[in-house]
Scaffold this active site. Structure first.
Site, mmCIF file in Angstrom:
data_model
loop_
_atom_site.group_PDB
_atom_site.id
_atom_site.type_symbol
_atom_site.label_atom_id
_atom_site.label_comp_id
_atom_site.label_asym_id
_atom_site.label_seq_id
_atom_site.Cartn_x
_atom_site.Cartn_y
_atom_site.Cartn_z
ATOM 1 N N ARG A 35 0.820 -1.219 0.000
ATOM 2 C CA ARG A 35 0.000 0.000 0.000
ATOM 3 C C ARG A 35 0.849 1.261 0.000
ATOM 4 O O ARG A 35 0.449 2.285 -0.552
ATOM 5 C CB ARG A 35 -0.915 -0.015 1.225
ATOM 6 C CG ARG A 35 -1.833 1.179 1.322
ATOM 7 C CD ARG A 35 -2.750 1.069 2.525
ATOM 8 N NE ARG A 35 -3.603 -0.105 2.461
ATOM 9 C CZ ARG A 35 -4.502 -0.428 3.387
ATOM 10 N NH1 ARG A 35 -4.640 0.341 4.458
ATOM 11 N NH2 ARG A 35 -5.243 -1.508 3.263
ATOM 12 N N ALA A 139 -4.793 -18.497 3.113
ATOM 13 C CA ALA A 139 -3.519 -17.848 2.800
ATOM 14 C C ALA A 139 -2.340 -18.560 3.460
ATOM 15 O O ALA A 139 -1.296 -18.760 2.828
ATOM 16 C CB ALA A 139 -3.564 -16.385 3.251
ATOM 17 N N LYS A 190 -20.537 -18.101 -0.754
ATOM 18 C CA LYS A 190 -20.079 -19.007 0.314
ATOM 19 C C LYS A 190 -19.630 -18.240 1.545
ATOM 20 O O LYS A 190 -19.757 -18.734 2.667
ATOM 21 C CB LYS A 190 -18.995 -19.947 -0.218
ATOM 22 C CG LYS A 190 -17.688 -19.294 -0.646
ATOM 23 C CD LYS A 190 -16.685 -19.162 0.493
ATOM 24 C CE LYS A 190 -15.475 -18.351 0.071
ATOM 25 N NZ LYS A 190 -14.513 -18.164 1.188
ATOM 26 N N THR A 247 -14.893 -23.219 3.970
ATOM 27 C CA THR A 247 -15.178 -22.013 4.736
ATOM 28 C C THR A 247 -16.201 -22.246 5.837
ATOM 29 O O THR A 247 -16.222 -21.521 6.841
ATOM 30 C CB THR A 247 -15.668 -20.896 3.791
ATOM 31 O OG1 THR A 247 -14.805 -20.845 2.655
ATOM 32 C CG2 THR A 247 -15.652 -19.549 4.465
#
Length: 329
Positions: A35, A139, A190, A247
């Protein structure tokens, strides 16, 4: 075949950093764009990201805060949150060459506009080629090189095939498809449905209730997808059912953990204080789109009711159980 020797990743969060590692392991020249120059300098100096503790940045990854530098890559993965995608691309767009692939790696629907991720790309960078990457992958798992399979979709399937070739490795297996909308819907829906499963777990309703919500949630996802012309095989695949199962069953999922906190009685603000929860922001757009298309999504409606505090958990459970008897579909 286009080789895409250089890959840029916009967004140096956990998911962006993990995807930079994927591209590096696939043998690409990789630029990870943070960023700010300060954030880039810190990550580059430490060769690690505090959002992925214990993971060392691949030696082949260059870290920068210069968007123009990243925009020069052969293909670009956008790993910002779904609601920030438009702003990220607006910053990137002035520096892009015509026809460069932009791959959305977020799962959501833009609030207010009801646009899917590739639609946002098409509006914000009309000269780029839009694609979407989605599927069951945390991740941390991806960053550590644990086996992961995902789906990569583009309307030009040759583009999707070439991107799959550029990113695939012995531990990361992307499948290609031209069913862009199906992949986008699976990823967006989802997250909302996982919140419902988290609520059931946090409320102590038992594994049977979580399994029932997962199965009936998939029925909602399928109905919604079919209303938008998604293929059944896509909805049953990695980016639909596969991602839903992952998930809805793990506290590694921020959406599931957010639901758990709601189920334990925390407020929506308290429950969401631990980090980004994509489903929290997608629920309203999903349920509004469902109503526009005449799609029945009672579980998603209850999740939105919990988020906006028009329902409490007890009322949401009662509302679902009080629905008229019907055949399973």
């Amino acid at each position: 075949m286009t080789s895409f020797n250089s890959i840029a990743v916009i967004g140096a969060g956990a998911w962006g950093t993990a995807l930079a590692g994927v591209a590096a392991r696939a043998g690409r020249n990789v630029i990870l764009c943070a960023r700010s120059p300060e954030a880039a300098k810190a990550i580059a100096a430490a060769r690690s990201n505090p959002k992925l503790p214990g993971v060392t940045l691949h030696a082949g990854i260059e870290v920068t805060g210069d968007v123009a530098r990243a925009a020069a890559a052969d293909a670009i993965l956008i790993a910002t949150p779904a609601q920030n995608l438009r702003a990220a691309i607006a910053t990137l767009a002035p520096h892009l060459a015509d026809g460069v692939p932009l791959v959305a790696c977020a799962k959501g629907i833009e609030r207010g506009t009801h646009k899917f991720m590739t639609e946002v790309i098409a509006e914000a960078a009309p000269k780029a080629r839009a694609a979407i990457l989605s599927g069951p992958g945390f991740a941390d798992d991806v960053a550590r090189g644990l086996p992961t399979a995902v789906t990569l979709a583009a309307y030009d399937e040759e583009l999707a095939k070439n991107l799959v070739q550029a990113l695939g490795s012995s531990t990361f297996r992307p499948y290609h498809t031209s069913d862009v909308r199906g992949v986008e819907i699976g990823g967006a829906a989802k997250n909302v449905l996982a919140i419902a499963c988290g609520v059931a777990a946090g409320r102590g309703l038992g594994a049977s209730a979580v399994a029932a919500l997962t199965a009936r949630g998939f029925a909602e996802l399928r109905r919604f997808g079919e209303a938008f012309g998604a293929r059944g095989s896509t909805l049953m695949g990695l980016s639909g059912l596969g991602d839903l199962v992952l998930t809805c069953s793990s506290t590694q999922s921020r959406n599931f953990a957010f639901g758990q906190a709601l189920g334990r009685g925390e407020s929506e603000t308290q429950a969401g204080a631990g980090g980004l929860v994509e489903g929290r922001f997608t629920a309203l757009a999903l349920t509004e789109l469902a109503r526009e298309r005449g799609v029945d999504m009672p579980i998603a409606d209850c999740v939105q009711g919990l988020i906006e505090a028009s329902l409490d958990v007890k009322a949401a459970v009662s509302a679902l159980l009080a629905r008229p008897p019907k055949g399973e579909e």
